[in-house]
Design a protein around this motif. Structure first.
Motif, short mmCIF file in Angstrom:
data_model
loop_
_atom_site.label_atom_id
_atom_site.label_comp_id
_atom_site.label_asym_id
_atom_site.label_seq_id
_atom_site.Cartn_x
_atom_site.Cartn_y
_atom_site.Cartn_z
N LEU A 68 0.80 -1.22 0.00
CA LEU A 68 0.00 0.00 0.00
C LEU A 68 0.84 1.28 0.00
CD1 LEU A 68 -3.00 -0.93 2.33
CD2 LEU A 68 -2.97 -0.72 -0.17
N PRO A 69 1.94 1.37 0.75
CA PRO A 69 2.70 2.63 0.72
C PRO A 69 3.14 3.05 -0.68
CG PRO A 69 3.38 1.31 2.60
CD PRO A 69 2.48 0.44 1.77
N ASP A 70 3.64 2.10 -1.47
CA ASP A 70 4.07 2.45 -2.83
C ASP A 70 2.89 2.84 -3.71
OD1 ASP A 70 6.74 2.10 -2.31
OD2 ASP A 70 6.85 0.06 -3.12
N LEU A 71 1.74 2.20 -3.52
CA LEU A 71 0.56 2.55 -4.31
C LEU A 71 0.07 3.95 -3.96
CD1 LEU A 71 -1.37 -0.85 -4.27
CD2 LEU A 71 -0.42 0.31 -6.27
N VAL A 72 0.07 4.27 -2.67
CA VAL A 72 -0.34 5.62 -2.26
C VAL A 72 0.61 6.66 -2.83
CG1 VAL A 72 -0.62 7.16 -0.28
CG2 VAL A 72 -1.52 4.82 -0.18
N LYS A 73 1.89 6.36 -2.81
CA LYS A 73 2.88 7.29 -3.35
C LYS A 73 2.73 7.46 -4.86
CE LYS A 73 7.88 8.12 -3.54
NZ LYS A 73 9.23 7.60 -3.13
N GLY A 74 2.48 6.36 -5.56
CA GLY A 74 2.38 6.41 -7.01
C GLY A 74 1.05 6.94 -7.51
N LEU A 75 -0.01 6.78 -6.71
CA LEU A 75 -1.35 7.24 -7.10
C LEU A 75 -1.92 8.09 -5.96
CD1 LEU A 75 -2.69 3.84 -8.49
CD2 LEU A 75 -2.05 5.83 -9.86
N PRO A 76 -1.40 9.29 -5.79
CA PRO A 76 -1.78 10.11 -4.62
C PRO A 76 -3.24 10.52 -4.56
CG PRO A 76 -0.50 11.39 -6.20
CD PRO A 76 -0.42 9.97 -6.64
N ASP A 77 -3.93 10.50 -5.70
CA ASP A 77 -5.33 10.92 -5.73
C ASP A 77 -6.29 9.74 -5.85
OD1 ASP A 77 -4.59 13.65 -5.62
OD2 ASP A 77 -4.21 13.64 -7.78
N ALA A 78 -5.83 8.54 -5.57
CA ALA A 78 -6.65 7.34 -5.79
C ALA A 78 -7.73 7.17 -4.73
CB ALA A 78 -5.77 6.10 -5.82
N GLN A 79 -8.77 6.44 -5.11
CA GLN A 79 -9.77 5.96 -4.17
C GLN A 79 -9.51 4.46 -3.96
OE1 GLN A 79 -13.74 6.17 -5.83
NE2 GLN A 79 -13.01 5.69 -7.88
N TYR A 80 -9.91 3.96 -2.79
CA TYR A 80 -9.59 2.59 -2.42
C TYR A 80 -10.85 1.82 -2.05
CZ TYR A 80 -4.75 4.08 -2.32
OH TYR A 80 -3.51 4.56 -2.69
N PHE A 81 -10.97 0.61 -2.61
CA PHE A 81 -12.03 -0.32 -2.25
C PHE A 81 -11.37 -1.50 -1.54
CE2 PHE A 81 -14.04 2.13 -5.51
CZ PHE A 81 -15.41 2.06 -5.28
N LEU A 82 -11.77 -1.76 -0.29
CA LEU A 82 -11.17 -2.81 0.51
C LEU A 82 -12.21 -3.88 0.81
CD1 LEU A 82 -9.49 -0.52 3.22
CD2 LEU A 82 -8.59 -1.12 0.96
N CYS A 83 -11.84 -5.15 0.59
CA CYS A 83 -12.78 -6.24 0.86
C CYS A 83 -12.02 -7.48 1.31
CB CYS A 83 -13.62 -6.55 -0.38
SG CYS A 83 -15.01 -7.64 -0.04
N GLY A 84 -12.49 -8.07 2.39
CA GLY A 84 -11.85 -9.28 2.93
C GLY A 84 -12.29 -9.49 4.36
N ASN A 85 -11.49 -10.24 5.12
CA ASN A 85 -11.87 -10.44 6.52
C ASN A 85 -11.66 -9.16 7.31
OD1 ASN A 85 -9.24 -10.41 7.98
ND2 ASN A 85 -8.80 -12.19 6.72
N GLN A 86 -12.31 -9.09 8.45
CA GLN A 86 -12.35 -7.84 9.21
C GLN A 86 -10.97 -7.31 9.57
OE1 GLN A 86 -14.87 -7.97 12.64
NE2 GLN A 86 -14.54 -5.83 13.17
N LYS A 87 -10.08 -8.19 10.03
CA LYS A 87 -8.76 -7.72 10.46
C LYS A 87 -8.00 -7.09 9.30
CE LYS A 87 -4.55 -9.04 12.90
NZ LYS A 87 -3.76 -8.10 12.10
#
Length: 225
Positions: free
Chosen positions: A182-201
């Protein structure tokens, strides 16, 4: 929500405990990619499952289901045979990819991949930029790997990042948890939106990390399995 009937067409085991379930529904059924339905598995007992297929696949409706030993919903589905019916309600849900102009990162673990199957297949052609970061333990659990690799080949705006947290010696690709990437993705796509899906933790950990990295809460959408 309206109550409907689906006839079981296929039960395909992708792993010993991961099932691709295919139902046949009436042609007037309609949904938005990312939505789910609720199977009626007992009196006042329902279990929610995201739709993995597309509108064009109707009357076939597909699901990716983790079968847990002793789970009420799991045992209900495990005992159902080809040709039998399942009652369900829906569709429902607001976990929907509306803004395709904004760079989008989908983060999934395990069967949390389910809603992204239809969302990406439906929207990748019109998206500005999208990334699928998918984590699991073993190579055999990289569901639909060929499908997403083909998307990456055929769509310059789509990137597929599978990563394994297990110790599969033959695996030559990415290793580690999805949070490692995630850190590299945030750095490379600073204006991105994120969809998160999986187990709660995993979802909670990813959300916290994204916010620590400066991503606004409104740019993070979550669905917990």
């Amino acid at each position: 929500m309206e109550e409907r009937t689906g006839k079981i067409l296929e039960k395909n085991f992708l792993t010993p405990n991961i099932l691709e379930l295919v139902l046949e529904v009436k042609e007037d059924f309609n949904f938005v990619p990312g939505q789910f339905v609720q199977f009626i598995v007992g009196e006042k007992v329902m279990r929610s499952y995201s739709i993995t297929s597309l509108l064009k696949d109707l009357p076939a409706l597909k699901f990716l289901i983790h079968l847990e030993d002793g789970g009420v919903g799991s045992e209900f589905i495990r005992t159902k045979q080809i040709g039998e019916n399942i009652l369900f309600r829906g569709p429902a849900g607001i976990f929907i990819w509306k803004d395709k102009i904004k760079p989008t990162v989908f983060v999934a673990t395990g069967v949390g991949l389910a809603p992204f199957c239809s969302m990406i297949a439906d929207g990748v052609s019109e998206a500005e930029k999208c990334v699928l970061l998918f984590g699991t333990r073993e190579p055999h659990a990289l569901f639909y790997k060929k499908q997403f690799e083909d998307f990456e080949t055929n769509h310059h705006n789509f990137s597929y990042i599978p990563t394994l947290s297990g110790e599969a010696l033959e695996w030559k690709g990415n290793r580690g948890r999805v949070t490692d990437y995630l850190p590299d993705l945030v750095k490379g796509l600073p204006d991105a939106q994120y969809f998160l899906c999986g187990n709660q933790k995993v979802v909670v950990d990813c959300r916290k990390l994204l916010m620590d990295l400066g991503v606004e809460n409104r740019a993070i959408k979550i669905e917990i399995f």
